[in-house]
Design an enzyme around this catalytic site. Structure first.
Site, PDB file in Angstrom:
ATOM      1  CB  SER A  66     -10.215  -0.570   7.125  1.00 52.37           C
ATOM      2  OG  SER A  66      -9.507  -0.737   8.326  1.00 52.37           O
ATOM      3  CD  GLU A  67      -7.172  -1.131   1.558  1.00 51.78           C
ATOM      4  OE1 GLU A  67      -7.369  -2.063   2.368  1.00 51.78           O
ATOM      5  OE2 GLU A  67      -6.077  -0.554   1.446  1.00 51.78           O
ATOM      6  CG  HIS A 136       2.536  -2.536  -4.617  1.00 49.37           C
ATOM      7  ND1 HIS A 136       3.538  -2.160  -3.748  1.00 49.37           N
ATOM      8  CD2 HIS A 136       1.511  -2.914  -3.834  1.00 49.37           C
ATOM      9  CE1 HIS A 136       3.131  -2.309  -2.506  1.00 49.37           C
ATOM     10  NE2 HIS A 136       1.902  -2.767  -2.523  1.00 49.37           N
TER      11      HIS A 136
END
Lengths: 337, 328
Positions: A66-67, A136
């Site tokens: 949960s950034e 990424h």
């Protein structure tokens, strides 16, 4: 002095900070299990100091994925007495927390007239060059350079990583640290004693008289390799690593350009609005008269990062592209003469 | 819950401060004496004060764009708040925050927010500090029914629950997100979302009653302080003014009968009646109190008017700890 890897140096800085100041905590995904190797030895090598055992579960905190709350809670904690280090794993995960970064972390001190301090460090790794595909492989530090209120470090060597991170943790401003994965295994003699590298002070890796090459993150190594090869051709290249992009040590760059008259900037970010673009604008504005040739940017073209190993690596700056750019600036002089 | 009389009088005092301050601010916006706009808490005073006064002095809170009530409810001085609204150097944020970004750290107000829901994680972090440092402080996050549909609320509730953080999530459900009726964009009942995060959810149906709000929030605060973790409290209330002052919408999104029914439940009047009916105080004393608060607000307006605008250099201050640059 002892030989440390880039990751080991980050771990050493984190350990020092944790030992020195009980207000420092580390939170992030998978930090308990030491997945990235920056949390001491981990459970399997507890003799090297496992952070969870050393500092306890109150200060080493695994978070949910949960950034937004990781970043926001760290900011709130920093405003009320803690000094959190947030491990955000991959740099492209920062986008999940963009509101907190831009609207809270960067603005709270300013907006509240200096009532708030935000001593918090957000670490993230840039996994480019490792066939991890578009999600990424980002090098997103330039986006954050456009947000006043954040400080940004881009260490290129183990010794810089250790010294800059110590400074970052001690500083009362929010710092984003962008760490390139391809540098993780890089080894260097590092002082195991505490030391701090100031923000806003560039590192001059080599002096030179013909051309100034500014390298950012992995760009520093491309620049150093290029400089070595160019030396054999009789071209003397200075290599400068700003180490922090905010604040940026433009003085050191300008001084070198005044001497060389040529500037090549090697930056793995996308070309448009890259750190290279900003540095190039600063030099064009402030040292135009010194320039003997157009400034060259060696950056990643404005395309997304493809997965296939056959087509990924060609996109990033390397020594060959840097040399080609330097030659262009040398040719420009030849043309002018 | 029994409450000492001076606490009850203080509740009425703070509700009156919010009412008078916001009535004055509304006028000042319309006259151009406050730049931009403001979002008043008129009609919601019981919800604000009942929650703020359930907190202890050192406790933390964060808020939202409907922003003046929170610091006033927590005991902030009115002069620096009004000076902030007018952009003066003596403002609580030195003139750099304005109405939507008030913060008064002296009373634990860690900041209002112009981004809906955005300050909830900040309050959660303050609760984390309290837990790690063992300070015993509680944090409270004010947010509206609109913010109840922001993802960060649920990230915060989940984290606060698994970490057992001392925080109260306080939903000020005034039933409209600007013009959008909450029930048309919100599934189910907000308070009933709490059990999904293993925390109590309390719904105060009558948010115009300061004592009911105080009871519910006090229960949640006590629970947090006892180390039992977070709670969600939803308070149903109603704003009497438009979403923001000066806003004129071509559409009447609120049913006139509904509006009339709620306007009759004016929290300041209701509590005044409670105080006299129960012999806590009398009308004369309450009239005097009202006059006193009116004078206090006028003094705040005068303080703002007498203050200078910030020096232009202030626009460049407080971005970072100073000095900025080398050797930091």
């Amino acid at each position: 002095m002892t030989v440390m890897s880039y990751l080991g140096a980050i771990g050493a800085a984190q350990r020092e900070a944790m030992e020195t100041d009980p207000r420092v905590i580390i939170m992030g995904e998978d930090v308990e299990a030491n997945v990235y190797g920056t949390m001491g030895g981990g459970k399997s090598r507890a003799d090297k100091g496992d952070f969870l055992q050393l500092f306890g579960a109150s200060r080493i905190r695994n978070t949910p994925i949960s950034e937004e709350i990781m970043v926001g809670a760290a900011a709130g904690a920093a405003m009320t007495g803690l000094r959190p280090i947030v491990d955000l794993s991959y740099s492209s995960f920062l986008y999940m927390a963009m509101d907190q970064f831009v609207n809270q972390v960067a603005k709270n001190r300013y907006m509240f007239g200096g009532q708030a301090s935000l001593p918090v460090v957000f670490r993230s790794a840039m996994f480019f060059g490792l066939n991890t595909g578009a999600h990424h492989s980002d090098r997103p530090y330039p986006m954050f350079m456009n947000v006043p209120g954040l400080k940004i470090m881009v260490p290129a060597t183990p010794s810089d990583a250790k010294g800059l991170l110590r400074t970052a943790v001690d500083m009362d401003d929010p710092v984003l640290s962008f760490e390139a994965c391809i540098l993780w295994g890089l080894k260097e003699e590092v002082d195991e004693q505490e030391y701090r590298i100031p923000f806003g002070v560039a590192r001059t890796h080599r002096e030179g008289t013909d051309v100034t090459i500014v390298g950012i993150s992995t760009g520093v190594h491309a620049a150093l390799q290029a400089a070595q090869k160019l030396e054999a051709e009789g071209i003397s290249a200075a290599v400068i690593d700003p180490r922090t992009l905010v604040p940026l040590d433009s003085e050191t760059i300008l001084r070198s350009v005044a001497r060389t008259g040529r500037l090549v900037i090697v930056d793995p970010a996308h070309t448009t609005c890259s750190a290279a673009a900003e540095i190039s604008a600063i030099v064009a504005e402030q040292a135009f008269d010194c320039l003997k040739a157009p400034i060259m940017r060696v950056t990643t073209p404005d395309t997304q990062i493809p997965f296939s190993p056959a087509i990924e690596k060609q996109l990033y700056p390397d020594a060959a592209k840097t040399i080609a750019a330097v030659r262009k600036t040398m040719d420009a002089r030849a043309r002018a003469a | 819950m029994t409450r000492p009389n001076d606490l009850l009088i203080e509740m009425q005092t703070r509700m009156l401060r919010i009412r008078k301050f916001d009535e004055r601010a509304s006028k000042m916006v319309k006259r151009g004496e406050i730049p931009g706009t403001v979002h008043t808490s008129i009609g919601q005073e019981a919800q604000v004060v009942g929650a703020c006064m359930a907190l202890a002095e050192g406790d933390y809170m964060t808020g939202n764009h409907r922003s003046h009530g929170h610091p006033i409810g927590k005991g902030a001085a009115l002069g620096p708040l009004m000076a902030e609204l007018t952009g003066k150097a003596t403002g609580v944020c030195g003139g750099k925050g304005g109405s939507m970004h008030l913060a008064d750290f002296k009373v634990g107000s860690l900041g209002e927010s112009g981004i809906v829901g955005s300050s909830i994680p900040i309050a959660t972090g303050a609760a984390l500090s309290s837990k790690v440092l063992g300070t015993g402080r509680v944090a409270l996050a004010f947010f509206g029914d609109g913010a109840a549909n922001q993802g960060c609320l649920y990230e915060a509730m989940n984290l606060a629950s698994v970490w057992g953080l001392p925080i109260v999530f306080l939903c000020e459900n005034n039933q409209y997100a600007l013009s959008t009726p909450a029930h048309t964009v919100t599934a189910g009942v907000i308070a009933e979302r709490a059990p999904g995060f293993a925390m109590p959810g309390i719904r105060v149906e009558d948010g115009q009653d300061v004592l009911k709000v105080h009871d519910a929030v006090k229960t949640a605060v006590d629970r947090a302080r006892a180390g039992k973790g977070p709670s969600l409290v939803e308070v149903v209330t109603y704003r009497f003014n438009e979403h923001s002052e000066g806003l004129r919408l071509g559409t009447d999104y609120r049913n006139p009968a509904e509006k009339e029914a709620w306007m009759k439940r004016d929290p300041v009047k209701l509590f005044r009646a409670y105080l006299t009916d129960n012999g806590i105080t009398d009308s004369a004393a309450l009239d005097a109190l009202e006059a006193e608060v009116t004078a206090e607000v006028e003094a705040a307006v005068q303080f703002a008017a007498d203050s200078d605008y910030p020096d232009s250099s202030v626009a460049f201050k407080h971005l970072y700890t100073e000095p900025f640059g080398a050797n930091l």
